[in-house]
Design an enzyme around this catalytic site. Structure first.
Site: not given
Ligand code: NDP
Ligand code: 8X3
Length: 251
Positions: A139, A152
Site C-alpha cells: 500500500s 495499519y
Molecule cells: P476488501 O475488503 O474489498 O477485500 C479484502 C479481502 O481480504 C476479502 O476477500 C476478505 O475476505 C479478505 N480477508 C480479510 N481478512 C481476512 C482473514 N482474516 N482471513 C481470510 N481472508 C481475509 O479490500 P481490498 O480488496 O481493498 O483489499 C485487498 C488488499 O489491498 C488488502 O491487503 C489491503 O490492505 C490492500 N490495499 C487496499 C487499498 C484500498 O484503498 N482499497 C489500498 C492499498 C492496499 P473475507 O472477509 O471473506 O475473509
Molecule cells: C489503503 C490505502 O491510504 O487508506 O492501503 O492507507 S490508505
C-alpha cells in the site's frame, strides 16, 4: 501442464478482480476467504465464464492451524506457480494513544502474520520447482505514515520489508517477488476500516475518482505475464487525483 495460481482474499475487491483476470489468461485457481457463500458464487461464475478449474479454501488467514490444514488440501500444489498475497484489512482510524488493541491485533495478525503463514507453506514448493512468482499487495501506507494510520501503516511497511526479504532469500531459487502498492481503491476496504459505517466509508472517495479493483488486478496481470527473465519489483499505483496518502484533489 495446466497453470495454477492461489489468490488470498478473493471474496471481494482486488482479490476477486485478480481471480477473474487470472482465469481470463488460463490459470486454474485456488481462491481463499472466510465467506463461503461468496467463494462458491465466484467459483460458479468463473467456471462458467472460463475454461478453468477453481478450488475453494474457506478459512481465517489469522489462524496458523487453519492455514496449514487448508493449504495441505490443495490439489496439484506442486504445480502452484503464482501466490497473490492479497488478504488484508485496516481496522479503525484513530490517534495511536486512543487505538483499540483488538483492531491492532486484527491488522497485525492478518496483514503480517497471515501473509507469513501462507507464504511459509507455499514457498518450499516453489523452491523445489526452482520457479514461482509471489505478488504481495502492499500500500501507499507502506511508503508513508499518515495521521491516525499508525498500525495499519506499520503492517504495510512490514509487507514492504517482507517483499524485499523474500526477493533476497528466494533469489538463488529463481522465484520472482513483486510488490504492488496502491493508493485509494474503492472496494469494501473502508467499510471494513470503519466497522461497517457505509456513510463514513463512502466519504473517503468523495469528490475524486479513486482506483478500481480492476486497475490493480491489471497491474498484477502485467507483472505475472512478463517473460521469465523479467521481475517487476515494485509498483506504486495512485489515482490521478491523489499525490500522496493525504494529498487528494477533491472537487
Ligand atoms: P476488501 O475488503 O474489498 O477485500 C479484502 C479481502 O481480504 C476479502 O476477500 C476478505 O475476505 C479478505 N480477508 C480479510 N481478512 C481476512 C482473514 N482474516 N482471513 C481470510 N481472508 C481475509 O479490500 P481490498 O480488496 O481493498 O483489499 C485487498 C488488499 O489491498 C488488502 O491487503 C489491503 O490492505 C490492500 N490495499 C487496499 C487499498 C484500498 O484503498 N482499497 C489500498 C492499498 C492496499 P473475507 O472477509 O471473506 O475473509
Ligand atoms: C489503503 C490505502 O491510504 O487508506 O492501503 O492507507 S490508505
Amino acid at each position: 501442464m495446466s497453470k495454477l495460481a492461489i489468490v488470498t482474499g478473493a471474496t471481494a475487491g482486488i482479490g476477486e478482480s485478480t481471480a477473474r483476470k487470472l482465469a481470463g489468461i488460463g490459470f486454474d485457481l485456488v481462491l481463499t476467504g472466510r465467506r463461503q457463500e461468496r467463494l462458491e458464487r465466484l467459483k460458479q461464475q468463473i467456471e462458467n465464464d472460463y475454461n478453468i478449474k477453481v478450488q475453494l479454501l474457506c478459512f481465517d488467514i489469522r489462524d496458523k492451524k487453519e492455514v496449514e490444514t487448508a493449504i495441505e488440501k490443495i490439489e496439484k500444489i506442486e504445480e502452484l506457480e503464482i501466490l497473490i498475497n492479497n488478504a488484508g484489512l485496516a481496522s479503525g482510524l484513530s490517534p495511536i494513544h486512543e487505538g483499540d488493541n483488538d483492531d491492532w491485533e486484527k491488522m497485525i495478525d492478518t496483514n503480517i502474520k497471515g501473509l507469513l503463514y501462507i507464504s511459509r507453506k507455499i514457498m518450499p514448493y516453489m523452491v523445489k520447482n526452482k520457479k514461482g512468482h509471489i505478488v504481495n499487495i502492499g500500500s501507499v501506507a507502506g511508503r508513508e505514515v499518515y495521521p491516525n494510520g499508525n498500525v495499519y501503516c506499520a503492517t504495510k511497511h512490514a509487507v514492504d520489508a517482507l517483499s524485499k526479504a523474500m526477493r533476497i532469500d528466494l533469489l538463488p531459487h529463481g522465484i520472482r517477488v513483486t510488490q504492488i502498492a496502491p493508493g485509494a481503491v474503492e472496494t469494501e476496504f473502508s467499510i471494513v476500516r470503519f466497522h461497517g459505517d457505509e456513510g463514513k466509508a463512502k466519504a473517503v472517495y468523495n469528490g475524486f475518482d479513486p482506483l478500481l479493483a480492476e486497475d490493480i488486478a491489471d497491474a498484477v496481470i502485467y507483472a505475472v505475464t512478463r517473460p521469465a527473465h523479467v521481475n517487476i519489483n515494485d509498483m506504486l499505483i495512485m489515482p490521478t487525483a491523489q499525490a500522496t496518502a493525504t494529498n487528494i484533489d477533491r472537487k
